[in-house]
Design a protein around this motif. Structure first.
Motif, PDB file in Angstrom:
ATOM      1  N   ILE A   1      16.105  11.663   1.622  1.00 50.13           N
ATOM      2  CA  ILE A   1      15.342  11.362   0.403  1.00 50.13           C
ATOM      3  C   ILE A   1      15.347  12.633  -0.428  1.00 50.13           C
ATOM      4  O   ILE A   1      14.835  13.662  -0.007  1.00 50.13           O
ATOM      5  N   VAL A   2      15.970  12.561  -1.602  1.00 53.99           N
ATOM      6  CA  VAL A   2      16.120  13.748  -2.452  1.00 53.99           C
ATOM      7  C   VAL A   2      14.919  13.872  -3.367  1.00 53.99           C
ATOM      8  O   VAL A   2      14.575  12.947  -4.110  1.00 53.99           O
ATOM      9  N   VAL A   3      14.283  15.041  -3.309  1.00 58.71           N
ATOM     10  CA  VAL A   3      13.139  15.356  -4.156  1.00 58.71           C
ATOM     11  C   VAL A   3      13.674  16.154  -5.338  1.00 58.71           C
ATOM     12  O   VAL A   3      14.238  17.239  -5.164  1.00 58.71           O
ATOM     13  N   SER A   4      13.528  15.593  -6.542  1.00 65.08           N
ATOM     14  CA  SER A   4      14.050  16.230  -7.743  1.00 65.08           C
ATOM     15  C   SER A   4      12.921  16.572  -8.698  1.00 65.08           C
ATOM     16  O   SER A   4      11.755  16.228  -8.467  1.00 65.08           O
ATOM     17  N   GLU A   5      13.266  17.230  -9.800  1.00 68.38           N
ATOM     18  CA  GLU A   5      12.259  17.597 -10.804  1.00 68.38           C
ATOM     19  C   GLU A   5      11.504  16.393 -11.321  1.00 68.38           C
ATOM     20  O   GLU A   5      10.330  16.493 -11.656  1.00 68.38           O
ATOM     21  N   SER A   6      12.159  15.243 -11.395  1.00 64.64           N
ATOM     22  CA  SER A   6      11.488  14.040 -11.913  1.00 64.64           C
ATOM     23  C   SER A   6      10.361  13.569 -11.003  1.00 64.64           C
ATOM     24  O   SER A   6       9.529  12.778 -11.421  1.00 64.64           O
ATOM     25  N   ASP A   7      10.318  14.063  -9.766  1.00 55.71           N
ATOM     26  CA  ASP A   7       9.248  13.692  -8.840  1.00 55.71           C
ATOM     27  C   ASP A   7       8.008  14.573  -8.980  1.00 55.71           C
ATOM     28  O   ASP A   7       6.967  14.272  -8.395  1.00 55.71           O
ATOM     29  N   LEU A   8       8.116  15.643  -9.757  1.00 55.94           N
ATOM     30  CA  LEU A   8       6.947  16.486 -10.029  1.00 55.94           C
ATOM     31  C   LEU A   8       6.077  15.784 -11.035  1.00 55.94           C
ATOM     32  O   LEU A   8       6.552  15.172 -11.978  1.00 55.94           O
ATOM     33  N   GLU A   9       4.767  15.872 -10.867  1.00 59.19           N
ATOM     34  CA  GLU A   9       3.869  15.221 -11.813  1.00 59.19           C
ATOM     35  C   GLU A   9       3.621  16.091 -13.007  1.00 59.19           C
ATOM     36  O   GLU A   9       3.643  17.235 -13.021  1.00 59.19           O
TER      37      GLU A   9
ATOM     38  N   ALA B   1       5.404  15.667  -4.431  1.00 57.19           N
ATOM     39  CA  ALA B   1       6.685  15.260  -5.004  1.00 57.19           C
ATOM     40  C   ALA B   1       7.511  14.463  -3.993  1.00 57.19           C
ATOM     41  O   ALA B   1       8.172  13.479  -4.345  1.00 57.19           O
ATOM     42  N   ALA B   2       7.458  14.861  -2.713  1.00 62.04           N
ATOM     43  CA  ALA B   2       8.191  14.142  -1.669  1.00 62.04           C
ATOM     44  C   ALA B   2       7.635  12.734  -1.484  1.00 62.04           C
ATOM     45  O   ALA B   2       8.391  11.780  -1.271  1.00 62.04           O
ATOM     46  N   LEU B   3       6.318  12.584  -1.591  1.00 68.38           N
ATOM     47  CA  LEU B   3       5.723  11.244  -1.511  1.00 68.38           C
ATOM     48  C   LEU B   3       6.182  10.383  -2.688  1.00 68.38           C
ATOM     49  O   LEU B   3       6.435   9.184  -2.521  1.00 68.38           O
ATOM     50  N   SER B   4       6.312  10.978  -3.860  1.00 66.83           N
ATOM     51  CA  SER B   4       6.819  10.258  -5.023  1.00 66.83           C
ATOM     52  C   SER B   4       8.264   9.822  -4.791  1.00 66.83           C
ATOM     53  O   SER B   4       8.633   8.681  -5.067  1.00 66.83           O
ATOM     54  N   ALA B   5       9.083  10.721  -4.258  1.00 66.32           N
ATOM     55  CA  ALA B   5      10.481  10.400  -3.958  1.00 66.32           C
ATOM     56  C   ALA B   5      10.573   9.325  -2.881  1.00 66.32           C
ATOM     57  O   ALA B   5      11.418   8.426  -2.949  1.00 66.32           O
ATOM     58  N   LEU B   6       9.699   9.390  -1.889  1.00 62.50           N
ATOM     59  CA  LEU B   6       9.662   8.391  -0.821  1.00 62.50           C
ATOM     60  C   LEU B   6       9.325   7.017  -1.389  1.00 62.50           C
ATOM     61  O   LEU B   6       9.961   6.019  -1.030  1.00 62.50           O
ATOM     62  N   ALA B   7       8.355   6.955  -2.285  1.00 65.35           N
ATOM     63  CA  ALA B   7       7.966   5.678  -2.904  1.00 65.35           C
ATOM     64  C   ALA B   7       9.109   5.116  -3.745  1.00 65.35           C
ATOM     65  O   ALA B   7       9.296   3.904  -3.827  1.00 65.35           O
ATOM     66  N   ARG B   8       9.881   6.006  -4.347  1.00 63.20           N
ATOM     67  CA  ARG B   8      10.998   5.594  -5.216  1.00 63.20           C
ATOM     68  C   ARG B   8      12.169   5.047  -4.406  1.00 63.20           C
ATOM     69  O   ARG B   8      12.806   4.087  -4.800  1.00 63.20           O
ATOM     70  N   ASN B   9      12.454   5.680  -3.244  1.00 67.96           N
ATOM     71  CA  ASN B   9      13.638   5.281  -2.494  1.00 67.96           C
ATOM     72  C   ASN B   9      13.503   5.659  -1.030  1.00 67.96           C
ATOM     73  O   ASN B   9      14.100   6.639  -0.573  1.00 67.96           O
TER      74      ASN B   9
ATOM     75  N   MET C   1       0.827  -1.181   0.000  1.00 71.77           N
ATOM     76  CA  MET C   1       0.000   0.000   0.000  1.00 71.77           C
ATOM     77  C   MET C   1       0.880   1.256   0.000  1.00 71.77           C
ATOM     78  O   MET C   1       1.797   1.381   0.796  1.00 71.77           O
ATOM     79  N   ALA C   2       0.607   2.181  -0.884  1.00 67.29           N
ATOM     80  CA  ALA C   2       1.393   3.395  -1.006  1.00 67.29           C
ATOM     81  C   ALA C   2       1.031   4.387   0.097  1.00 67.29           C
ATOM     82  O   ALA C   2      -0.116   4.483   0.510  1.00 67.29           O
ATOM     83  N   ILE C   3       2.026   5.113   0.557  1.00 66.52           N
ATOM     84  CA  ILE C   3       1.805   6.161   1.546  1.00 66.52           C
ATOM     85  C   ILE C   3       1.215   7.355   0.811  1.00 66.52           C
ATOM     86  O   ILE C   3       1.721   7.777  -0.221  1.00 66.52           O
ATOM     87  N   ASP C   4       0.122   7.905   1.341  1.00 66.35           N
ATOM     88  CA  ASP C   4      -0.536   9.005   0.640  1.00 66.35           C
ATOM     89  C   ASP C   4      -0.600  10.292   1.463  1.00 66.35           C
ATOM     90  O   ASP C   4      -1.229  11.257   1.061  1.00 66.35           O
ATOM     91  N   ARG C   5       0.089  10.314   2.610  1.00 72.57           N
ATOM     92  CA  ARG C   5       0.051  11.508   3.449  1.00 72.57           C
ATOM     93  C   ARG C   5       1.424  11.738   4.075  1.00 72.57           C
ATOM     94  O   ARG C   5       2.029  10.815   4.625  1.00 72.57           O
ATOM     95  N   LEU C   6       1.876  12.960   3.997  1.00 78.61           N
ATOM     96  CA  LEU C   6       3.150  13.360   4.586  1.00 78.61           C
ATOM     97  C   LEU C   6       2.920  14.638   5.377  1.00 78.61           C
ATOM     98  O   LEU C   6       2.352  15.594   4.866  1.00 78.61           O
ATOM     99  N   GLU C   7       3.343  14.633   6.624  1.00 80.47           N
ATOM    100  CA  GLU C   7       3.230  15.808   7.484  1.00 80.47           C
ATOM    101  C   GLU C   7       4.624  16.409   7.642  1.00 80.47           C
ATOM    102  O   GLU C   7       5.523  15.780   8.205  1.00 80.47           O
TER     103      GLU C   7
END
Length: 90
Positions: free
Chosen positions: A82-90, A68-76, A1-7
């Motif tokens: 956890i580095v949030v980069s342009e590729s994590d923007l939708e 974007a941070a949730l995307s980066a978290l799911a990736r690694n 299950m993917a994490i969908d909330r970040l505080e």
């Protein structure tokens, strides 16, 4: 299950000018993570490079940065930080 909330812990925001990133801690699914948002992400969102105002830019686009941070978290989730980069923007 993917994490969908970040505080984001707003008290941990740090403009790391040398590394060209804004660093912060956040909690997702009961776990603490360290993140670093590259200046390139802020520039992509605002159209301007950060110039002493990276924290303000971060705050202006915090909802998009969370996604974007949730995307980066799911990736690694094991990266430190956890580095949030342009590729994590939708």
């Amino acid at each position: 299950m993917a994490i969908d909330r970040l505080e984001i812990d707003m008290g941990t925001l740090l403009d790391n000018i040398d590394e060209r990133q804004v660093e912060f801690s956040g909690e997702a699914d009961g776990d603490e993570y360290e993140f670093a948002v590259q200046y390139d992400v802020l520039e992509a969102l605002s159209g301007d490079a950060p110039d002493g105002d990276a924290i303000d830019m971060f705050n202006r686009f915090s909802d998009t940065i969370v996604d974007a941070a949730l995307s980066a978290l799911a990736r690694n989730a094991d990266a430190q930080p956890i580095v949030v980069s342009e590729s994590d923007l939708e």
